[in-house]
Scaffold this motif. Structure first.
Motif, PDB file in Angstrom:
ATOM      1  N   GLU A  40       0.821  -1.210   0.000  1.00 48.24           N
ATOM      2  CA  GLU A  40       0.000   0.000   0.000  1.00 48.24           C
ATOM      3  C   GLU A  40       0.860   1.267   0.000  1.00 48.24           C
ATOM      4  N   LEU A  41       2.044   1.199   0.613  1.00 54.09           N
ATOM      5  CA  LEU A  41       2.917   2.369   0.669  1.00 54.09           C
ATOM      6  C   LEU A  41       3.646   2.618  -0.654  1.00 54.09           C
ATOM      7  N   SER A  42       4.031   1.553  -1.340  1.00 50.08           N
ATOM      8  CA  SER A  42       4.756   1.728  -2.604  1.00 50.08           C
ATOM      9  C   SER A  42       3.825   1.848  -3.797  1.00 50.08           C
ATOM     10  N   ASP A  43       2.577   1.457  -3.624  1.00 53.04           N
ATOM     11  CA  ASP A  43       1.606   1.459  -4.707  1.00 53.04           C
ATOM     12  C   ASP A  43       1.533   2.783  -5.481  1.00 53.04           C
ATOM     13  N   PRO A  44       1.356   3.930  -4.812  1.00 54.54           N
ATOM     14  CA  PRO A  44       1.254   5.180  -5.584  1.00 54.54           C
ATOM     15  C   PRO A  44       2.562   5.579  -6.269  1.00 54.54           C
ATOM     16  N   LEU A  45       3.683   5.054  -5.801  1.00 51.08           N
ATOM     17  CA  LEU A  45       4.981   5.404  -6.379  1.00 51.08           C
ATOM     18  C   LEU A  45       5.326   4.538  -7.585  1.00 51.08           C
ATOM     19  N   LEU A  46       4.647   3.410  -7.725  1.00 56.34           N
ATOM     20  CA  LEU A  46       4.938   2.480  -8.812  1.00 56.34           C
ATOM     21  C   LEU A  46       3.919   2.523  -9.952  1.00 56.34           C
ATOM     22  N   LYS A  47       2.785   3.154  -9.744  1.00 60.81           N
ATOM     23  CA  LYS A  47       1.758   3.203 -10.793  1.00 60.81           C
ATOM     24  C   LYS A  47       2.195   4.114 -11.927  1.00 60.81           C
ATOM     25  N   PRO A  48       1.804   3.859 -13.152  1.00 61.85           N
ATOM     26  CA  PRO A  48       1.009   2.724 -13.603  1.00 61.85           C
ATOM     27  C   PRO A  48       1.846   1.456 -13.606  1.00 61.85           C
ATOM     28  N   TYR A  49       1.179   0.357 -13.299  1.00 56.57           N
ATOM     29  CA  TYR A  49       1.851  -0.932 -13.196  1.00 56.57           C
ATOM     30  C   TYR A  49       2.183  -1.545 -14.536  1.00 56.57           C
ATOM     31  N   GLY A  50       3.013  -2.523 -14.434  1.00 59.18           N
ATOM     32  CA  GLY A  50       3.426  -3.374 -15.532  1.00 59.18           C
ATOM     33  C   GLY A  50       4.286  -4.447 -14.903  1.00 59.18           C
ATOM     34  N   LYS A  51       5.216  -4.980 -15.631  1.00 59.92           N
ATOM     35  CA  LYS A  51       6.129  -5.997 -15.092  1.00 59.92           C
ATOM     36  C   LYS A  51       7.191  -5.299 -14.244  1.00 59.92           C
ATOM     37  N   ILE A  52       7.200  -5.607 -12.954  1.00 54.07           N
ATOM     38  CA  ILE A  52       8.136  -4.982 -12.010  1.00 54.07           C
ATOM     39  C   ILE A  52       9.369  -5.862 -11.871  1.00 54.07           C
ATOM     40  N   THR A  53      10.536  -5.250 -12.060  1.00 52.01           N
ATOM     41  CA  THR A  53      11.813  -5.947 -11.954  1.00 52.01           C
ATOM     42  C   THR A  53      12.714  -5.172 -11.001  1.00 52.01           C
ATOM     43  N   GLU A  54      13.509  -5.902 -10.207  1.00 55.45           N
ATOM     44  CA  GLU A  54      14.438  -5.279  -9.261  1.00 55.45           C
ATOM     45  C   GLU A  54      15.871  -5.655  -9.608  1.00 55.45           C
ATOM     46  N   ALA A  55      16.762  -4.666  -9.555  1.00 54.94           N
ATOM     47  CA  ALA A  55      18.200  -4.889  -9.714  1.00 54.94           C
ATOM     48  C   ALA A  55      18.877  -4.249  -8.507  1.00 54.94           C
ATOM     49  N   SER A  56      19.537  -5.074  -7.681  1.00 47.43           N
ATOM     50  CA  SER A  56      20.111  -4.575  -6.432  1.00 47.43           C
ATOM     51  C   SER A  56      21.567  -4.984  -6.281  1.00 47.43           C
ATOM     52  N   LYS A  57      22.363  -4.064  -5.753  1.00 48.67           N
ATOM     53  CA  LYS A  57      23.751  -4.365  -5.406  1.00 48.67           C
ATOM     54  C   LYS A  57      23.953  -4.224  -3.898  1.00 48.67           C
ATOM     55  N   VAL A  58      22.857  -4.156  -3.159  1.00 46.36           N
ATOM     56  CA  VAL A  58      22.915  -3.998  -1.707  1.00 46.36           C
ATOM     57  C   VAL A  58      23.260  -5.338  -1.073  1.00 46.36           C
ATOM     58  N   ASP A  59      24.284  -5.322  -0.222  1.00 47.48           N
ATOM     59  CA  ASP A  59      24.683  -6.510   0.526  1.00 47.48           C
ATOM     60  C   ASP A  59      24.784  -6.102   1.988  1.00 47.48           C
ATOM     61  N   ARG A  60      23.817  -6.516   2.776  1.00 44.79           N
ATOM     62  CA  ARG A  60      23.778  -6.129   4.181  1.00 44.79           C
ATOM     63  C   ARG A  60      24.843  -6.833   5.015  1.00 44.79           C
ATOM     64  N   ASN A  61      25.475  -7.874   4.479  1.00 44.15           N
ATOM     65  CA  ASN A  61      26.467  -8.637   5.231  1.00 44.15           C
ATOM     66  C   ASN A  61      27.897  -8.189   5.004  1.00 44.15           C
ATOM     67  N   GLU A  62      28.154  -7.424   3.977  1.00 43.32           N
ATOM     68  CA  GLU A  62      29.506  -6.949   3.662  1.00 43.32           C
ATOM     69  C   GLU A  62      29.558  -5.437   3.782  1.00 43.32           C
ATOM     70  N   PRO A  63      30.623  -4.900   4.376  1.00 43.68           N
ATOM     71  CA  PRO A  63      30.746  -3.440   4.460  1.00 43.68           C
ATOM     72  C   PRO A  63      30.784  -2.828   3.062  1.00 43.68           C
ATOM     73  N   GLN A  64      29.995  -1.806   2.871  1.00 41.05           N
ATOM     74  CA  GLN A  64      29.943  -1.093   1.602  1.00 41.05           C
ATOM     75  C   GLN A  64      29.971   0.400   1.893  1.00 41.05           C
ATOM     76  N   VAL A  65      30.372   1.161   0.932  1.00 38.85           N
ATOM     77  CA  VAL A  65      30.285   2.608   1.046  1.00 38.85           C
ATOM     78  C   VAL A  65      28.926   3.046   0.527  1.00 38.85           C
ATOM     79  N   SER A  66      28.554   2.513  -0.612  1.00 38.18           N
ATOM     80  CA  SER A  66      27.312   2.901  -1.254  1.00 38.18           C
ATOM     81  C   SER A  66      26.850   1.769  -2.164  1.00 38.18           C
ATOM     82  N   ALA A  67      25.542   1.618  -2.279  1.00 35.80           N
ATOM     83  CA  ALA A  67      25.001   0.574  -3.148  1.00 35.80           C
ATOM     84  C   ALA A  67      23.657   1.013  -3.717  1.00 35.80           C
ATOM     85  N   PRO A  68      23.454   0.787  -5.016  1.00 37.30           N
ATOM     86  CA  PRO A  68      22.179   1.136  -5.633  1.00 37.30           C
ATOM     87  C   PRO A  68      21.213  -0.048  -5.668  1.00 37.30           C
TER      88      PRO A  68
END
Length: 177
Positions: A40-68
């Motif tokens: 419900e919180l992300s719904d207005p930010l993602l409309k109009p819908y279609g096929k949603i795909t995620e690409a992440s470089k976030v690794d919570r287990n390894e120290p990082q400076v920045s990750a998209p």
């Protein structure tokens, strides 16, 4: 006649099942970039819908400076996240939101979201807080609503509500001490 009716009925059932499968692609996810969040919180930010795909470089287990992390809808950027771990609080987020290409927001205003510093704009938000991890003692999160109209304030309440919850839930996943 009976065969034709059976074929039409089977064809209609197949079409409905395909539409139902496509509709499943059109729902806001319950987890974004490794953080559980109410659709419900992300719904207005993602409309109009279609096929949603995620690409992440976030690794919570390894120290990082920045990750998209990026969510696309039908191949078009919809939400962009920048997870940043650093020593010391960043400079004034409001100034960064006005001047920085990385943290820039349209019409940024400082808003109290319950963190050390938070800024909300027409097209996204940035928040920072104390968070001791192997990557540093502070964590900053930027969320950019890529399809937002930067000249309109219509998504600001949705961006604020999303960021308030998403940042808090992300901090839980980081095991901040």
């Amino acid at each position: 006649m009976r065969r034709a009716l059976t074929a039409v009925t089977a064809g209609a059932a197949l079409l409905l099942s395909l539409v139902a499968c496509d509709a499943a692609d059109e729902a806001a996810p319950g987890t974004i970039c490794g953080t559980p969040v109410s659709p419900e919180l992300s719904d207005p930010l993602l409309k109009p819908y279609g096929k949603i795909t995620e690409a992440s470089k976030v690794d919570r287990n390894e120290p990082q400076v920045s990750a998209p992390c990026v969510l696309t809808v039908d191949g078009e950027r919809a939400l962009s996240f920048r997870f940043s771990w650093h020593k010391g609080a960043p400079e004034d987020l409001l100034a960064l939101s006005r001047e920085s290409r990385i943290y820039g927001l349209a019409e940024p205003l400082r808003v109290d979201l319950g963190f050390e510093d938070s800024v909300v704009g027409n097209d996204g938000a940035t928040a920072t807080t104390l968070c001791r991890t192997r990557g540093g003692d502070h964590f900053t999160l930027r969320v950019q609503v890529e399809r937002a109209d930067k000249a309109k304030r219509d998504l600001r309440p949705a961006v604020e509500a999303f960021m308030r919850t998403y940042m808090a839930e992300t901090l839980k996943t980081l095991n901040c001490s």
